[in-house]
Write a protein that holds these residues in place. Structure first.
Motif, PDB file in Angstrom:
ATOM      1  N   ILE A   5      38.947 -10.424  -3.502  1.00 51.00           N
ATOM      2  CA  ILE A   5      37.974 -10.837  -4.303  1.00 51.00           C
ATOM      3  C   ILE A   5      37.458 -12.301  -4.227  1.00 51.00           C
ATOM      4  CG2 ILE A   5      37.301 -10.735  -6.920  1.00 51.00           C
ATOM      5  CD1 ILE A   5      40.255  -9.035  -6.925  1.00 51.00           C
ATOM      6  N   SER A   7      34.931 -14.439  -6.528  1.00 50.92           N
ATOM      7  CA  SER A   7      33.727 -14.654  -7.227  1.00 50.92           C
ATOM      8  C   SER A   7      33.202 -16.004  -6.925  1.00 50.92           C
ATOM      9  CB  SER A   7      34.273 -14.338  -8.719  1.00 50.92           C
ATOM     10  OG  SER A   7      35.001 -15.527  -9.097  1.00 50.92           O
ATOM     11  N   ILE A   8      33.913 -16.875  -6.500  1.00 47.15           N
ATOM     12  CA  ILE A   8      33.323 -18.070  -5.844  1.00 47.15           C
ATOM     13  C   ILE A   8      33.748 -17.969  -4.255  1.00 47.15           C
ATOM     14  CG2 ILE A   8      33.378 -20.728  -5.568  1.00 47.15           C
ATOM     15  CD1 ILE A   8      34.486 -20.831  -8.460  1.00 47.15           C
ATOM     16  N   PHE A  11      36.730 -18.556  -1.788  1.00 45.19           N
ATOM     17  CA  PHE A  11      37.999 -18.864  -2.396  1.00 45.19           C
ATOM     18  C   PHE A  11      38.323 -17.453  -2.748  1.00 45.19           C
ATOM     19  CE2 PHE A  11      36.000 -22.885  -3.166  1.00 45.19           C
ATOM     20  CZ  PHE A  11      36.855 -23.685  -3.136  1.00 45.19           C
ATOM     21  N   GLU A  13      40.685 -13.956  -3.745  1.00 43.44           N
ATOM     22  CA  GLU A  13      41.867 -13.976  -4.507  1.00 43.44           C
ATOM     23  C   GLU A  13      42.217 -12.367  -4.205  1.00 43.44           C
ATOM     24  OE1 GLU A  13      41.482 -16.833  -8.282  1.00 43.44           O
ATOM     25  OE2 GLU A  13      40.440 -14.844  -8.306  1.00 43.44           O
ATOM     26  N   TRP A  14      43.506 -12.041  -4.730  1.00 43.65           N
ATOM     27  CA  TRP A  14      43.958 -10.365  -4.359  1.00 43.65           C
ATOM     28  C   TRP A  14      44.255  -9.851  -5.744  1.00 43.65           C
ATOM     29  CZ3 TRP A  14      42.862  -8.782   0.129  1.00 43.65           C
ATOM     30  CH2 TRP A  14      43.037  -9.572   1.180  1.00 43.65           C
ATOM     31  N   LEU A  15      44.135  -8.565  -5.994  1.00 43.55           N
ATOM     32  CA  LEU A  15      44.934  -7.865  -7.058  1.00 43.55           C
ATOM     33  C   LEU A  15      46.370  -7.904  -6.822  1.00 43.55           C
ATOM     34  CD1 LEU A  15      42.515  -4.855  -7.130  1.00 43.55           C
ATOM     35  CD2 LEU A  15      42.555  -6.607  -8.800  1.00 43.55           C
ATOM     36  N   TYR A  63      37.155 -31.802   1.177  1.00 48.32           N
ATOM     37  CA  TYR A  63      36.991 -32.175  -0.262  1.00 48.32           C
ATOM     38  C   TYR A  63      37.513 -33.342  -0.883  1.00 48.32           C
ATOM     39  CZ  TYR A  63      35.316 -27.161  -1.186  1.00 48.32           C
ATOM     40  OH  TYR A  63      34.736 -26.065  -1.227  1.00 48.32           O
ATOM     41  N   LYS A 115      48.698 -23.820   1.127  1.00 47.99           N
ATOM     42  CA  LYS A 115      47.418 -23.769   1.070  1.00 47.99           C
ATOM     43  C   LYS A 115      46.665 -25.088   1.612  1.00 47.99           C
ATOM     44  CE  LYS A 115      46.689 -20.146  -2.114  1.00 47.99           C
ATOM     45  NZ  LYS A 115      46.697 -20.237  -3.452  1.00 47.99           N
ATOM     46  N   TRP A 117      42.584 -26.813   2.263  1.00 45.89           N
ATOM     47  CA  TRP A 117      41.058 -26.514   1.887  1.00 45.89           C
ATOM     48  C   TRP A 117      39.862 -27.133   2.590  1.00 45.89           C
ATOM     49  CZ3 TRP A 117      45.334 -27.777  -1.078  1.00 45.89           C
ATOM     50  CH2 TRP A 117      45.583 -27.045  -2.202  1.00 45.89           C
ATOM     51  N   ARG A 121      30.363 -25.210   4.236  1.00 46.89           N
ATOM     52  CA  ARG A 121      29.116 -24.776   3.444  1.00 46.89           C
ATOM     53  C   ARG A 121      29.356 -23.507   3.079  1.00 46.89           C
ATOM     54  NH1 ARG A 121      25.075 -28.123   3.717  1.00 46.89           N
ATOM     55  NH2 ARG A 121      23.628 -26.920   2.838  1.00 46.89           N
ATOM     56  N   PRO A 122      28.993 -23.309   1.772  1.00 42.88           N
ATOM     57  CA  PRO A 122      29.459 -21.854   1.497  1.00 42.88           C
ATOM     58  C   PRO A 122      28.647 -20.503   2.019  1.00 42.88           C
ATOM     59  CG  PRO A 122      28.318 -23.047  -0.199  1.00 42.88           C
ATOM     60  CD  PRO A 122      28.718 -24.194   0.775  1.00 42.88           C
ATOM     61  N   GLU A 129      39.532 -22.036   1.009  1.00 45.39           N
ATOM     62  CA  GLU A 129      40.748 -22.183   0.703  1.00 45.39           C
ATOM     63  C   GLU A 129      41.687 -21.000   1.420  1.00 45.39           C
ATOM     64  OE1 GLU A 129      41.967 -20.870  -3.463  1.00 45.39           O
ATOM     65  OE2 GLU A 129      43.214 -22.700  -3.449  1.00 45.39           O
ATOM     66  N   ILE A 131      45.918 -20.006   3.379  1.00 45.93           N
ATOM     67  CA  ILE A 131      47.329 -20.281   3.625  1.00 45.93           C
ATOM     68  C   ILE A 131      47.617 -20.669   5.140  1.00 45.93           C
ATOM     69  CG2 ILE A 131      49.737 -19.585   3.251  1.00 45.93           C
ATOM     70  CD1 ILE A 131      48.398 -17.800   0.989  1.00 45.93           C
TER      71      ILE A 131
ATOM     72  N   ARG B  44      42.991 -18.707  -7.194  1.00 47.75           N
ATOM     73  CA  ARG B  44      42.445 -19.900  -6.221  1.00 47.75           C
ATOM     74  C   ARG B  44      42.715 -21.145  -6.938  1.00 47.75           C
ATOM     75  NH1 ARG B  44      36.826 -17.637  -8.694  1.00 47.75           N
ATOM     76  NH2 ARG B  44      36.741 -19.141 -10.456  1.00 47.75           N
ATOM     77  N   SER B  66      34.250 -32.820  -4.694  1.00 48.14           N
ATOM     78  CA  SER B  66      32.842 -32.992  -4.100  1.00 48.14           C
ATOM     79  C   SER B  66      33.255 -32.963  -2.447  1.00 48.14           C
ATOM     80  CB  SER B  66      32.262 -34.167  -4.410  1.00 48.14           C
ATOM     81  OG  SER B  66      33.216 -35.436  -4.154  1.00 48.14           O
ATOM     82  N   ARG B  67      32.158 -32.429  -1.835  1.00 51.75           N
ATOM     83  CA  ARG B  67      32.325 -32.333  -0.158  1.00 51.75           C
ATOM     84  C   ARG B  67      32.109 -33.797   0.086  1.00 51.75           C
ATOM     85  NH1 ARG B  67      29.231 -28.916   2.457  1.00 51.75           N
ATOM     86  NH2 ARG B  67      27.727 -28.634   0.684  1.00 51.75           N
ATOM     87  N   TYR B  96      40.626 -14.509 -14.401  1.00 52.64           N
ATOM     88  CA  TYR B  96      41.051 -13.240 -13.508  1.00 52.64           C
ATOM     89  C   TYR B  96      40.966 -12.056 -14.230  1.00 52.64           C
ATOM     90  CZ  TYR B  96      43.908 -10.964 -10.191  1.00 52.64           C
ATOM     91  OH  TYR B  96      44.511 -10.096  -9.111  1.00 52.64           O
ATOM     92  N   GLU B  99      37.339 -11.156 -15.029  1.00 49.31           N
ATOM     93  CA  GLU B  99      36.747 -10.460 -13.700  1.00 49.31           C
ATOM     94  C   GLU B  99      37.476  -9.200 -13.220  1.00 49.31           C
ATOM     95  OE1 GLU B  99      35.463 -14.710 -11.814  1.00 49.31           O
ATOM     96  OE2 GLU B  99      36.666 -13.380 -10.658  1.00 49.31           O
TER      97      GLU B  99
END
Lengths: 448, 448
Positions: A5, A7-8, A11, A13-15, A63, A115, A117, A121-122, A129, A131, B44, B66-67, B96, B99
């Motif tokens: 997942i 949402s950003i 970045f 994430e897992w269930l 960052y 982790k 970072w 660019r998105p 992010e 590991i 995250r 910030s980048r 979380y 979402e």
């Protein structure tokens, strides 16, 4: 087909059921690293900008931090002391060695799973992010070549332990390449390697053109491209290199190291390590063996495990700390393995047993049973509600808990346990009952 | 007396032998959480500023990102979408849940062990990066009270498993406190609790003064202070509360919950959980039980494990997700335990055996022996140099490796193993030799 997942963007994430697999994967890596003599370290997430910019090139991916209530001047400043998030584990490791050299025994073998970072660019669709799992050996003043053989073999074991199918570790040697370049009048070897590194992307013609544009003779460019086509085992490489007729110390040393690495690897992990002379690794600081790793059928992932020998990365005063290291990009690898159902958890929860609750007045008795099972190392939960048993069983089923324990309802009766997969229900003694061995703890399973 | 290294103030790091202990501590917490029916998640490191500011108050502690090569406008902007590092695990957990609610089974029990960051002023001497270990249970629409009993008991087991000496979990109930406030004409209960929370810092007289300044009657202030002095077991609390003569629903409900919690806790973890009615927890969102934990003789650490019941923190559309959770501040606790020699690793390295190398020409044979031991789960390293045996033994000794394995030097001879602590050396068979059971894996040991 589980996907992270995000949402950003960038970045992931897992269930919980996938985080379980991730944890077991990290456990497995740690186990292999510790079995092979590596000690753990963890470094802070931040480094001063001056450290982060040491390697050059990567500056765009950093960052930077600022405190929400910090002085306005702090923002937008590129003070070398300003903090940024680390983008790999090599820079912090080098800094850690230089700060703690006096307290460590050398050669120092460390693993580090953390982790990192990158302020990409998105829209690149890359992870921002993720590991990394790194191993390095660093010596004080000197580091024997045999560590350049050892490290890829440890990673080979780690990747095997994870059940990564059909991977190969490709190796090359910077000295060998430099020797060939030298013999062909190539002055800026770094630049030549940087161009060669693009071979897969832009093709031989373009590489040749760029090499020539950079002042390399036509025959020199042809030789470099011919070299880049060499790959295979020790015998193949040895035969192919004989044709080059190069005679200089760098070439000899590099060739001998590469062949020694291939021969020892063939003994200890047959078929896993192959020479691939087009591997150049973009980074300037490699000085000996370099490594990249690919999975057959998943070449689009790029190299999943890379690294090399570095002689000049870490210095403290007038002492140098030569090292060799490899790094696995765990998150991307794991996402692929999960996404293709190559890895899964044997069940979606750590819990093996759900103790039913007869009625809320006897919840305390169910708690007592659960505590006794936990005492014997059996992961146990208690039903959240004294609902009808059918509902309590469905709760276990939905969570993937394999057993439901029914406390006796009357004095003198025995407790019972149901395996809700088979439906089999038997009497059970709290002090001796065991789940099937395979059910005791959640494990990695490999459906394919 | 190990102390963390912090070349940047507030960002502690450990030497490998202490990182080993930290890892074992985190393993132990995970083990207890999984034995008790909790599933792992990891979120995250970043959240949008809008999420981070939801709770108010903490804004000053946020690190914004910030980048380095980002647009200038990005810096210095307080766009709610701008990313910051999370400062706890509750905010990301709430996000979380909101979402992923559709993909989780409720009540959902999760644990989460991660670093958090707080942009404190460096001179405060506080950690700016540290590890938290959280457990929470969240229901959909409702959450049974028994989870408010369950969670502090899981944390009690976790702290016991770590060998934390003489800790107590102090509990209170917001409803009970609100009932007493209500009966005494206190309108702004939040404000009264915030003032009461300073009791240990500023003393009863100052608290009374502040309460009265906030519009509370003299007798009301006296009652609140009297309430704050109540502590002890169910019987003590029950007797003390009878004197208050309060009669309202909130009071009754809170009292019954607190007594039920104390009674069940006394059965399952005798002597660990005590009532302490001065605990108010500064945070507005607690609605039922609240918890703080202290170690006798280490009260200066403050609460090492805190939390409570929250009904209104997580909402999705018109659904609420009431929960209860506790959080251990692992890094500060660990630093104290290591600093006071209450915890240490049974040896400073994971490695149990060092295989000696007779000469560099036979390194391959030493590697083969090491691989065979690893295959049987024995962490093994190979001597970095074929030096004199005395030197190889000293290398093992310096690293804290307990055994050195000597490969046979002649055909027909047996290999030998030396326990370098006792000096005892015996013949050893590669396929059957085992280290002492206590030496196989590095463990936590408790010198005191």
């Amino acid at each position: 087909m589980p996907r992270p997942i995000a949402s950003i963007s960038g970045f992931p994430e897992w269930l919980p059921q996938e985080r379980l697999v991730e944890q077991l994967v990290l456990d497995q890596l740690r186990e292999v690293f510790e079995l092979n003599g590596f000690s753990p370290i963890e470094t802070r997430a931040v480094e001063p900008l001056s450290q982060l910019l040491r390697k050059g090139e990567t500056s765009k991916e950093i960052y930077l931090l600022s405190r929400l209530q910090g002085e306005a001047a702090e923002e937008a400043s590129l003070d070398p002391k300003r903090l940024g998030l680390h983008f790999d584990l090599t820079v912090p490791f080098a800094r850690y060695i230089s700060e703690n050299a006096g307290k460590l025994a050398f050669p120092f073998k460390r693993y580090q799973i953390q982790k990192v970072w990158r302020g990409e660019r998105p829209q690149d669709g890359r992870y921002r992010e993720f590991i990394q799992a790194d191993i390095d050996v660093v010596g004080q003043g000197e580091l024997a070549f045999h560590h350049e053989v050892e490290l890829p073999l440890v990673m080979a074991r780690a990747l095997s332990a994870l059940g990564i199918p059909a991977f190969k570790i490709h190796v090359n040697n910077r000295k060998l390449v430099q020797g060939i370049c030298q013999a062909n009048g190539v002055e800026d070897v770094e630049e030549a390697l940087r161009i060669l590194d693009k071979l897969d992307k832009i093709g031989a013609d373009q590489v040749s053109e760029e090499l020539i544009k950079n002042g390399i003779s036509e025959s020199g460019a042809a030789t470099i491209l011919k070299m880049a086509q060499i790959s295979g085992d020790a015998q193949t490489v040895s035969a192919a290199l004989a044709e080059f007729g190069v005679e200089n110390d760098l070439f000899e040393e590099g060739k001998n190291e590469l062949l020694a690495l291939l021969e020892e690897a063939e003994k200890r992990a047959p078929g896993v390590v192959i020479a691939d002379l087009k591997i150049a690794r973009g980074l300037d600081y490699y000085t000996g063996s370099v490594y990249e790793s690919f999975i057959a059928g998943h070449e689009d992932l790029g190299s999943i495990c890379s690294g090399g020998r570095y002689d000049n990365l870490i210095t403290v005063g007038n002492k140098t700390y030569p090292g060799v290291g490899l790094s696995i990009g765990v998150s991307r690898l794991l996402a692929r393995m999960l996404g293709e159902d190559l890895l899964t958890a044997s069940r979606p929860t750590p819990t093996a047993v759900l103790v039913a609750v007869n009625d809320e007045a006897t919840r305390s008795e169910s708690n007592r049973i659960a505590d006794a099972l936990r005492e014997r190392g059996i992961p146990t939960d208690v039903a959240p509600k004294a609902a009808k048993f059918g509902k309590q069983i469905r709760f276990a089923d939905r969570q993937g808990i394999p057993y439901v324990w029914f406390p006796a309802t009357e004095e003198g009766e025995a407790d019972q346990v149901k395996d809700i997969r088979s439906g089999e229900q038997t009497e059970a003694d709290l002090s001796t009952w065991q789940p099937e061995a395979a059910d005791l703890r959640v494990r990695i399973s490999r459906p394919k």
